[in-house]
Design a protein around this motif. Structure first.
Motif, PDB file in Angstrom:
ATOM      1  N   UNK A 186       0.856  -1.184   0.000  1.00  0.00           N
ATOM      2  CA  UNK A 186       0.000   0.000   0.000  1.00  0.00           C
ATOM      3  C   UNK A 186       0.891   1.234   0.000  1.00  0.00           C
ATOM      4  N   UNK A 187       0.687   2.133  -0.935  1.00  0.00           N
ATOM      5  CA  UNK A 187       1.571   3.285  -1.097  1.00  0.00           C
ATOM      6  C   UNK A 187       1.351   4.326  -0.001  1.00  0.00           C
ATOM      7  N   UNK A 188       2.291   5.249   0.119  1.00  0.00           N
ATOM      8  CA  UNK A 188       2.158   6.352   1.055  1.00  0.00           C
ATOM      9  C   UNK A 188       0.862   7.125   0.807  1.00  0.00           C
ATOM     10  N   UNK A 189       0.589   7.434  -0.455  1.00  0.00           N
ATOM     11  CA  UNK A 189      -0.614   8.204  -0.764  1.00  0.00           C
ATOM     12  C   UNK A 189      -1.872   7.449  -0.356  1.00  0.00           C
TER      13      UNK A 189
ATOM     14  N   UNK B 198       0.265  16.446   1.713  1.00  0.00           N
ATOM     15  CA  UNK B 198       1.302  17.402   1.360  1.00  0.00           C
ATOM     16  C   UNK B 198       1.236  17.907  -0.075  1.00  0.00           C
ATOM     17  N   UNK B 199       2.091  18.872  -0.408  1.00  0.00           N
ATOM     18  CA  UNK B 199       2.113  19.441  -1.761  1.00  0.00           C
ATOM     19  C   UNK B 199       2.524  18.395  -2.797  1.00  0.00           C
ATOM     20  N   UNK B 200       1.860  18.404  -3.929  1.00  0.00           N
ATOM     21  CA  UNK B 200       2.141  17.429  -4.986  1.00  0.00           C
ATOM     22  C   UNK B 200       3.571  17.533  -5.511  1.00  0.00           C
ATOM     23  N   UNK B 201       4.115  18.743  -5.527  1.00  0.00           N
ATOM     24  CA  UNK B 201       5.458  18.898  -6.084  1.00  0.00           C
ATOM     25  C   UNK B 201       6.539  18.289  -5.199  1.00  0.00           C
ATOM     26  N   UNK B 202       6.164  17.818  -3.988  1.00  0.00           N
ATOM     27  CA  UNK B 202       7.131  17.154  -3.109  1.00  0.00           C
ATOM     28  C   UNK B 202       7.027  15.632  -3.179  1.00  0.00           C
ATOM     29  N   UNK B 203       6.007  15.110  -3.844  1.00  0.00           N
ATOM     30  CA  UNK B 203       5.883  13.655  -3.949  1.00  0.00           C
ATOM     31  C   UNK B 203       7.087  13.100  -4.702  1.00  0.00           C
ATOM     32  N   UNK B 204       7.605  11.896  -4.301  1.00  0.00           N
ATOM     33  CA  UNK B 204       7.004  10.845  -3.471  1.00  0.00           C
ATOM     34  C   UNK B 204       7.068  11.098  -1.967  1.00  0.00           C
ATOM     35  N   UNK B 205       7.681  12.192  -1.545  1.00  0.00           N
ATOM     36  CA  UNK B 205       7.641  12.567  -0.133  1.00  0.00           C
ATOM     37  C   UNK B 205       6.248  13.115   0.164  1.00  0.00           C
ATOM     38  N   UNK B 206       5.540  12.501   1.110  1.00  0.00           N
ATOM     39  CA  UNK B 206       4.107  12.763   1.250  1.00  0.00           C
ATOM     40  C   UNK B 206       3.748  13.587   2.484  1.00  0.00           C
TER      41      UNK B 206
END
Length: 350
Positions: free
Chosen positions: A149-152, A170-178
């Motif tokens: 199961x993914x972070x998102x 969190x902000x989309x531009x920081x993904x995969x950091x959630x």
């Protein structure tokens, strides 16, 4: 409707409204208390007798801390689950179990990710022995999956199912950091008057490297300038894996704690986060988990670098379990912390 149900319903409405603003208020005449639950590792060795017993024991630790301390807020400080041991597609079932002691008491919380929360499933070698793979129950063949199961997915499932969760993806531009977001603690008299700002950052691991990226550093710098331009509001930082700065302060004579039983397992690289924090006098402390055999706080520049306490019975190490507790006072601002143990004792106040 009974009065206690009316009160609970109103509390949920107030919490939901505050959550939309990323904001909550201190209670009149009382400090604000936060319990940190670190490294719970739910779902570890779930196919054995040992695994469910550890999860049950972890529930007991959290229940004791919550009942003894009665915190206003809880932070789940990463490694909520051991995803590399969870063979079902929906690891949120274990995630939800870990949240249940806090939710049952009507206490709001937030979560951040650790290195085990979305780690890929690791097949145990003994499953391929004569004993064979444990029997799986699948209504349809498509219901069986080992992709994890993914972070998102974990974060969105938490948010959608829990009105008391203050977590965000969190902000989309920081993904995969959630799990990157900020919450504001406001004064009792004025919701627009902040007492403290709490920043939550995803320090990676599992599905990607164990780092706080340069993009996250820029996000913090921009966000802190936007909401705290003159650094007048105290700032408190939470992430899971300690930065390399923790390695340098670990030998300090001014450190406060009870266990110093292992070396700091730091992030893979330093991308500038600590330098960004060091430039802000408003940053009072950073709190991390990850190392189960460390629970110290050490001074670093004008801030404190602190470990939580290993809360869960999952994960390595047989050190006694507990949780770090933070207490914030308003006028004048003060931040102190201590460790509350499973046996009810406290220690390591700073």
């Amino acid at each position: 409707m009974p009065r206690h149900l009316i009160f609970s319903y109103l509390s949920l409405i107030i919490a939901a409204a505050a959550m939309r603003e990323g904001n909550f208020r201190m209670r009149e005449g009382a400090p604000f208390k936060i319990a940190l639950f670190a490294d719970l590792h739910f779902g570890e060795d779930a196919w054995t007798e040992w695994g469910p017993i550890q999860d049950f024991n972890s529930m007991g630790v959290m229940s004791i801390v919550l009942d003894d301390e009665q915190p206003d807020f809880v932070v789940y400080l990463g490694d909520v689950i051991t995803a590399n041991n969870i063979m079902i597609a929906n690891a949120s079932l274990y995630w939800d179990q870990a949240l249940s002691p806090t939710r049952a008491r009507g206490i709001p919380w937030s979560t951040i990710f650790g290195n085990h929360d979305d780690a890929p499933f690791e097949w145990p070698l003994d499953w391929f022995s004569q004993a064979g793979i444990p029997q799986l129950s699948c209504a349809r063949g498509s219901d069986c999956s080992f992709r994890g199961t993914t972070r998102l997915e974990l974060m969105r499932n938490e948010i959608e199912r829990n009105s008391l969760s203050f977590s965000t993806d969190g902000p989309r531009n920081l993904w995969p950091s959630v799990s990157n977001y900020v919450l504001k603690l406001s004064s009792t008299s004025n919701a627009r008057d902040p007492v403290a700002l709490m920043y939550f950052l995803d320090s990676g691991g599992g599905s990607y490297p164990e780092i706080i990226s340069n993009a996250q550093v820029k996000w913090f710098q921009e966000k802190s300038r936007e909401i705290n331009p003159h650094s007048r509001v105290p700032e408190i930082i939470f992430w899971h894996i300690p930065s390399k700065a923790y390695e340098k302060v670990a030998i300090g004579v001014q450190c406060v704690g009870s266990i110093f039983w292992e070396s700091v397992a730091a992030q893979e690289a330093e991308m500038g986060m600590m330098k960004a924090l060091e430039k802000r006098d408003s940053v009072k402390a950073v709190f991390v988990g990850h190392n189960h055999g460390l629970d110290w706080c050490c001074p670093h520049r004008k801030m404190w670098l602190c470990f939580a306490r290993h809360t869960g019975y999952g994960g390595y190490g047989n050190w006694a379990r507990g949780a770090r507790v933070l207490e914030i006072k308003q006028q004048p601002f003060s931040l102190r912390s201590w460790i509350r143990m499973e046996d009810g004792s406290t220690h390591s106040e700073d």
